[in-house]
Design an enzyme around this catalytic site. Structure first.
Site, PDB file in Angstrom:
ATOM      1  N   ASP A   1      73.345  70.925  16.045  1.00  0.00           N
ATOM      2  CA  ASP A   1      72.945  69.750  14.880  1.00  0.00           C
ATOM      3  C   ASP A   1      74.375  68.931  14.811  1.00  0.00           C
ATOM      4  O   ASP A   1      75.276  69.132  14.565  1.00  0.00           O
ATOM      5  CB  ASP A   1      72.456  70.309  13.574  1.00  0.00           C
ATOM      6  CG  ASP A   1      72.208  69.362  12.617  1.00  0.00           C
ATOM      7  OD1 ASP A   1      71.740  68.207  12.895  1.00  0.00           O
ATOM      8  OD2 ASP A   1      72.372  69.700  11.404  1.00  0.00           O
TER       9      ASP A   1
ATOM     10  N   ASP B   1      65.645  64.182   8.931  1.00  0.00           N
ATOM     11  CA  ASP B   1      64.910  65.495   8.436  1.00  0.00           C
ATOM     12  C   ASP B   1      63.636  65.090   7.887  1.00  0.00           C
ATOM     13  O   ASP B   1      63.351  63.882   6.992  1.00  0.00           O
ATOM     14  CB  ASP B   1      65.814  66.061   7.395  1.00  0.00           C
ATOM     15  CG  ASP B   1      67.046  66.607   7.866  1.00  0.00           C
ATOM     16  OD1 ASP B   1      67.097  66.430   9.270  1.00  0.00           O
ATOM     17  OD2 ASP B   1      67.779  67.302   7.419  1.00  0.00           O
TER      18      ASP B   1
END
Ligand code: GLA
Length: 522
Positions: A160, A220
């Site tokens: 990430d 997200d």
């Protein structure tokens, strides 16, 4: 980079269609979208060994594992805030007292796969935001960390970006370092990247299939239908679909757009919306990574996550993502070509009230005048001369598996249907890729007879030194020597003259073909 991509695009009906120009990462894994569970959506930083083991037990006991949900991904906050004196990562000793290798062993013993989270920069996202101490990112430790993950038995790395800095070209170079470090370990590891977190949204700006198996397309997700964001924090289901649909041409075996972990079973949406979420993820060939607490699922959640018609569409061996057929702002039609010639079509109502959504067999690539439509939610079958239509509630998605027509073979449906006596089956082995210390193969199971078979088992004896490391579209018993591979719930039924394919990767040299390959029906 954006300019280059657009230059490579083709103008079709006013829409830029981005042509696939990158090769898929040829590491043998994620030949179909990975399925499993991830800790982040429900538990955030609040994780430990007991919780992950309970979730692994729940995946098995709920029957989800046997439907394909295999990857258990431990997200942020699993690590000790400092590396050891040799610079090695280690599990947080109070959260994971048994250590990460033991956790991997626990998962593997249950027939599951082990996933873990890390970042290419200095701090993980929780460290960046100050909710977890330390700075243990992989920056400068790529080779060491990849070896560590392989030694722990990791099968899936979620990597990430989580930094505002760096151009898209910096990201490509940096993500490629870990890609190469993972490859050098010799262990097949699904490589799942997120270039978007607290960064300009570079996920949709290129085809990342040359760098990773999976790449996040958006910021997200949250458990809401629509947050009004185009690509900012947090994203609702509708917002993510808007970003991900135009990227369809990038999807192929080994390389998939990742619209984020699922929110099914986490409240915040109606049952219709939750079903739509799953149907859209399934037809977009998205990873199906559940994010809910699997220990306490209500029946509605279980019904959604276990929909075998949709799982079969998602796990289809062609690995194609549904292409947009039409979208008038309210009525959106998506179609996904399937390996046996069928086409899955989604009729998605983006509007605020029930409406009829229609398309035709020819619009989804089929020719002829006699079709069978299986409704993925009700499992009912209807026939049509070409019209495909349904009244769809607000935010709902009706999915049909359409078979028939001259360009399609009769449908093998994922739900076993009564048929005549089994006709038997044959198995054909094919070496797909051999990289010396490992190889990838596929086996095509064919039904030469006129009537459908319900279930199959392929037996073979692996050459000395060959050990299976990963197997998809089948259930394997044994890892070396004589093995038996059974159908999964979604590819057991093979129509007359039809076929199904499973694949595997193995350690050892692929130059010697397994012997004694036989196929039997129950
Ligand atoms: C980012 C990712 C999330 C999750 C968190 C962990 O926000 O996009 O999926 O991994 O980091 O901190």
């Amino acid at each position: 980079m954006v300019r280059t991509l657009l230059a490579a695009g083709i103008l079709v009906g006013g829409l830029i269609v981005l042509e696939d120009q990158a090769g898929a990462l040829d590491n043998g894994v994620a030949r179909t979208p990975p399925m499993g569970w991830n800790s982040w959506n429900t538990f955030g930083c609040n994780i430990n060994e007991t919780l992950i083991k309970q979730m692994a037990d729940a995946i098995v006991n709920s029957g989800l594992r046997d439907l394909g949900y295999k990857y258990v991904v431990v997200d942020d906050c699993w690590f000790d805030p400092t590396r050891d004196s040799a610079g090695n990562l280690r599990g947080n000793p109070s959260r994971f007292p048994g250590g990460m290798k033991a956790l991997g062993d626990y998962l593997h013993a249950k027939g599951l796969k082990f996933g873990i989270y890390q970042v290419p920069v200095d701090k993980t996202c929780a460290q960046y935001f100050g909710s977890y101490p330390g700075a243990t990112g992989s920056q400068g430790h790529e080779v060491q960390d990849a070896k560590q993950f392989a030694a722990w038995g990791v099968d899936y790395l979620k990597y990430d970006w989580c930094s505002p800095s760096g151009t898209i070209d910096d990201q490509v170079r940096t993500f490629a370092k870990m890609r190469d470090a993972l490859a050098a370990t010799g262990r097949p590891i699904v490589y799942s990247i997120n270039p978007n977190s607290i960064h300009a949204k570079t996920g949709p700006q290129r085809n990342w299939g040359d760098v990773a198996n999976l790449w996040r397309t958006t910021e997200d997700i949250t458990n809401k239908w629509n947050t009004g964001q185009t690509n900012g924090y947090p994203m609702g289901i509708q917002n993510i679909v808007d970003v991900t649909v135009p990227l369809a041409s990038y999807a192929k075996p080994g390389a998939f757009n990742d619209p984020d972990m699922m929110e099914i079973g986490r409240g915040g949406m109606t049952d219709t919306e939750m079903r739509s979420h799953f149907a859209l993820w399934a037809i977009m060939a998205s990873p199906l990574i559940a994010g809910n607490d699997l220990r306490s699922m209500d029946p509605a959640t279980t019904t959604i996550l276990k929909n075998q018609n949709l799982i079969a569409i998602n796990q289809d061996p062609l690995g194609l993502q549904a292409r947009q057929v039409s979208n008038d702002g309210t009525r959106r039609v998506l179609a996904k070509k399937l390996g046996n010639g069928d086409v899955a079509v989604a009729l998605f109502n983006q509007g605020a009230s029930t409406t009829t959504i229609s398309t035709t067999a020819s619009a989804i690539g089929l020719t002829g005048d006699s079709f069978t439509l299986r409704d993925a939610w009700t499992n009912t079958v209807s026939s049509s001369t070409g019209t495909i239509s349904a009244a769809v509630p607000s935010h709902g998605t009706v999915v049909y598996r359409v078979s028939g027509g001259t360009s399609s073979t009769p449908t093998p449906t994922p739900t076993p249907t009564p048929s005549g006596p089994p006709d038997g089956c044959t198995a054909t082995y094919r070496l797909v890729n051999d990289w010396g210390t490992g190889f990838q193969s596929e086996v095509t199971v064919s039904n030469p007879g006129p009537s459908a078979i319900d279930g199959w088992t392929v037996k073979m004896t692996l050459a000395g030194g060959q050990t299976i490391t990963s197997l998809w579209n089948g259930v394997n018993t044994g890892t070396s020597g004589a093995i038996a591979v059974k159908n999964t719930p979604y590819n057991g039924t093979i129509a007359g003259s039809g076929s199904a394919t499973f694949g595997f990767t193995a350690n050892g040299s692929g130059s010697t073909t397994p012997t004694g390959i036989t196929c039997t029906t129950p």
